[in-house]
Motif scaffolding. Structure first.
Motif, PDB file in Angstrom:
ATOM      1  N   LEU A  99     -13.087 -14.284 -11.843  1.00 35.03           N
ATOM      2  CA  LEU A  99     -11.721 -15.109 -12.003  1.00 35.03           C
ATOM      3  C   LEU A  99     -10.602 -14.115 -12.775  1.00 35.03           C
ATOM      4  O   LEU A  99      -9.468 -14.119 -12.504  1.00 35.03           O
ATOM      5  N   GLU A 100     -11.310 -13.511 -13.831  1.00 33.52           N
ATOM      6  CA  GLU A 100     -10.312 -12.582 -14.538  1.00 33.52           C
ATOM      7  C   GLU A 100      -9.713 -11.542 -13.558  1.00 33.52           C
ATOM      8  O   GLU A 100      -8.741 -11.039 -13.835  1.00 33.52           O
ATOM      9  N   VAL A 101     -10.786 -11.026 -12.550  1.00 32.05           N
ATOM     10  CA  VAL A 101     -10.275  -9.653 -11.707  1.00 32.05           C
ATOM     11  C   VAL A 101      -9.273 -10.185 -10.865  1.00 32.05           C
ATOM     12  O   VAL A 101      -8.395  -9.773 -10.478  1.00 32.05           O
ATOM     13  N   LEU A 102      -9.448 -11.630 -10.301  1.00 32.14           N
ATOM     14  CA  LEU A 102      -8.603 -12.074  -9.421  1.00 32.14           C
ATOM     15  C   LEU A 102      -7.121 -12.661 -10.078  1.00 32.14           C
ATOM     16  O   LEU A 102      -6.359 -12.814  -9.135  1.00 32.14           O
ATOM     17  N   LYS A 103      -7.114 -12.737 -11.512  1.00 32.77           N
ATOM     18  CA  LYS A 103      -5.775 -13.305 -11.959  1.00 32.77           C
ATOM     19  C   LYS A 103      -4.604 -12.837 -11.518  1.00 32.77           C
ATOM     20  O   LYS A 103      -3.654 -13.455 -11.201  1.00 32.77           O
ATOM     21  N   PRO A 104      -4.271 -11.582 -11.340  1.00 30.74           N
ATOM     22  CA  PRO A 104      -3.206 -11.040 -10.984  1.00 30.74           C
ATOM     23  C   PRO A 104      -2.664 -11.149  -9.555  1.00 30.74           C
ATOM     24  O   PRO A 104      -1.483 -11.313  -9.162  1.00 30.74           O
ATOM     25  N   TYR A 105      -3.534 -11.875  -8.714  1.00 34.38           N
ATOM     26  CA  TYR A 105      -3.560 -12.058  -7.385  1.00 34.38           C
ATOM     27  C   TYR A 105      -3.439 -13.501  -7.157  1.00 34.38           C
ATOM     28  O   TYR A 105      -3.325 -14.104  -5.706  1.00 34.38           O
ATOM     29  N   ARG A 106      -3.075 -14.584  -8.218  1.00 33.54           N
ATOM     30  CA  ARG A 106      -3.605 -15.921  -8.049  1.00 33.54           C
ATOM     31  C   ARG A 106      -2.399 -16.479  -7.213  1.00 33.54           C
ATOM     32  O   ARG A 106      -2.580 -17.358  -6.111  1.00 33.54           O
ATOM     33  N   PRO A 107      -0.951 -16.118  -7.212  1.00 37.96           N
ATOM     34  CA  PRO A 107       0.082 -16.775  -6.297  1.00 37.96           C
ATOM     35  C   PRO A 107      -0.324 -16.456  -4.663  1.00 37.96           C
ATOM     36  O   PRO A 107      -0.425 -17.237  -3.910  1.00 37.96           O
ATOM     37  N   GLY A 108      -0.949 -15.153  -4.386  1.00 36.77           N
ATOM     38  CA  GLY A 108      -1.209 -14.717  -2.930  1.00 36.77           C
ATOM     39  C   GLY A 108      -2.447 -15.475  -2.576  1.00 36.77           C
ATOM     40  O   GLY A 108      -2.368 -15.938  -1.438  1.00 36.77           O
ATOM     41  N   LEU A 109      -3.405 -15.571  -3.395  1.00 39.08           N
ATOM     42  CA  LEU A 109      -4.648 -16.487  -2.948  1.00 39.08           C
ATOM     43  C   LEU A 109      -4.381 -17.733  -2.686  1.00 39.08           C
ATOM     44  O   LEU A 109      -4.959 -18.534  -1.870  1.00 39.08           O
ATOM     45  N   GLU A 110      -3.441 -18.377  -3.771  1.00 39.02           N
ATOM     46  CA  GLU A 110      -3.220 -19.794  -3.152  1.00 39.02           C
ATOM     47  C   GLU A 110      -2.797 -19.869  -1.994  1.00 39.02           C
ATOM     48  O   GLU A 110      -2.924 -21.028  -1.347  1.00 39.02           O
ATOM     49  N   SER A 111      -1.766 -19.172  -1.509  1.00 36.66           N
ATOM     50  CA  SER A 111      -1.174 -19.296  -0.323  1.00 36.66           C
ATOM     51  C   SER A 111      -2.174 -19.044   0.757  1.00 36.66           C
ATOM     52  O   SER A 111      -1.938 -19.828   1.751  1.00 36.66           O
ATOM     53  N   ILE A 112      -2.879 -18.149   0.449  1.00 37.66           N
ATOM     54  CA  ILE A 112      -3.867 -17.931   1.820  1.00 37.66           C
ATOM     55  C   ILE A 112      -4.784 -19.037   1.799  1.00 37.66           C
ATOM     56  O   ILE A 112      -5.309 -19.654   2.827  1.00 37.66           O
ATOM     57  N   GLY A 113      -5.198 -19.765   0.567  1.00 37.87           N
ATOM     58  CA  GLY A 113      -6.100 -20.921   0.784  1.00 37.87           C
ATOM     59  C   GLY A 113      -5.314 -21.961   1.390  1.00 37.87           C
ATOM     60  O   GLY A 113      -6.219 -22.778   2.194  1.00 37.87           O
ATOM     61  N   GLU A 114      -4.066 -22.094   1.159  1.00 38.11           N
ATOM     62  CA  GLU A 114      -3.334 -23.204   1.943  1.00 38.11           C
ATOM     63  C   GLU A 114      -3.350 -22.790   3.445  1.00 38.11           C
ATOM     64  O   GLU A 114      -3.434 -23.653   4.147  1.00 38.11           O
ATOM     65  N   TRP A 115      -3.091 -21.405   3.940  1.00 38.56           N
ATOM     66  CA  TRP A 115      -3.327 -21.175   5.229  1.00 38.56           C
ATOM     67  C   TRP A 115      -4.596 -21.583   5.804  1.00 38.56           C
ATOM     68  O   TRP A 115      -4.521 -21.982   6.931  1.00 38.56           O
TER      69      TRP A 115
END
Length: 235
Positions: A99-115
């Protein structure tokens, strides 16, 4: 004492490949996945389309490369599993680090999850990549992921991780208390289920061993008869 790595900022792209990966995640945080053409990714990465094609055949391939990049960062930091901790505690540490490593990418990952919720084919592809990722997260925690029970562990962890991410996307607390509570609950639930499955496996394994031995003998006898029938006549 070695200082902990700082994952609060995105790393500077070190190659055209890295730049493409970073560009896709940036654009995913700004738009729907379906609204990101390859040409825009190339432009954001400051590479030509031919260079993009040299490294990746599709956006999905870029996303898979991103997941492997995160895997490598987490595994490089993980070190050997701590024998003083329980398997669940070790896995908790590995996933919090992720989660710490992913933190800078959270907005993009949320969008990908919605996709992935809108596209069942995308969900299937992401599930496959996620199972590969979680195989290495389990191994980093010193947890076996082989065999039929290993498959259950992997798929169960992928589903649990989705629920953790759903909380993480809206958890703005500095210590991610809510996210960690969900992760703890999901791992505890999964551990309880696996204990029951492993108990059943221990009870039924003698039956499977007997059945396997029976079929192995039948197969061996069949191969022996076939080899006799197929032996060519010599003159």
């Amino acid at each position: 004492m070695t200082e902990a790595a700082d994952f609060s900022q995105k790393p500077a792209p070190g190659s055209p490949r890295d730049a493409i990966v970073e560009a896709l995640l940036e654009l995913a945080g700004e738009r729907h996945w379906e609204d990101i053409p390859l040409s825009d990714i190339a432009a954001r990465a400051n590479v030509s389309l031919s260079t993009f094609r040299e490294f990746f055949p599709s956006k999905g391939a870029v996303l898979a490369a991103f997941m492997r990049k995160i895997d490598k960062t987490v595994l490089d930091e993980a070190g050997a599993p701590n024998p003083d901790l329980s398997p669940k505690e070790r896995l908790f540490q590995v996933l919090v680090r992720r989660l710490e490593v992913l933190k800078p990418y959270r907005p993009g990952l949320e969008s990908i999850g919605e996709w992935s919720l809108r596209d069942p084919f995308a969900a299937t592809a992401l599930n496959r990549e996620s199972m590969n990722t979680m195989r290495f997260m389990l191994e980093a925690a010193g947890i076996d992921s082989e065999g039929p029970i290993g498959v259950l562990k992997l798929q169960g962890l992928v589903l649990a991780w989705r629920r953790v991410l759903a909380t993480w996307f809206t958890d703005d607390s500095p210590d991610l208390a809510e996210t960690k509570a969900v992760l703890e609950r999901e791992l505890s639930r999964g551990s309880a289920v696996l204990e029951r499955v492993e108990d059943v496996g221990r009870l039924t394994s003698p039956l499977f061993s007997i059945a396997r031995s029976f079929f192995d003998r039948r197969r061996s006898a069949g191969l022996h008869e076939t080899s006799k029938e197929e032996t060519p006549t010599t003159f």
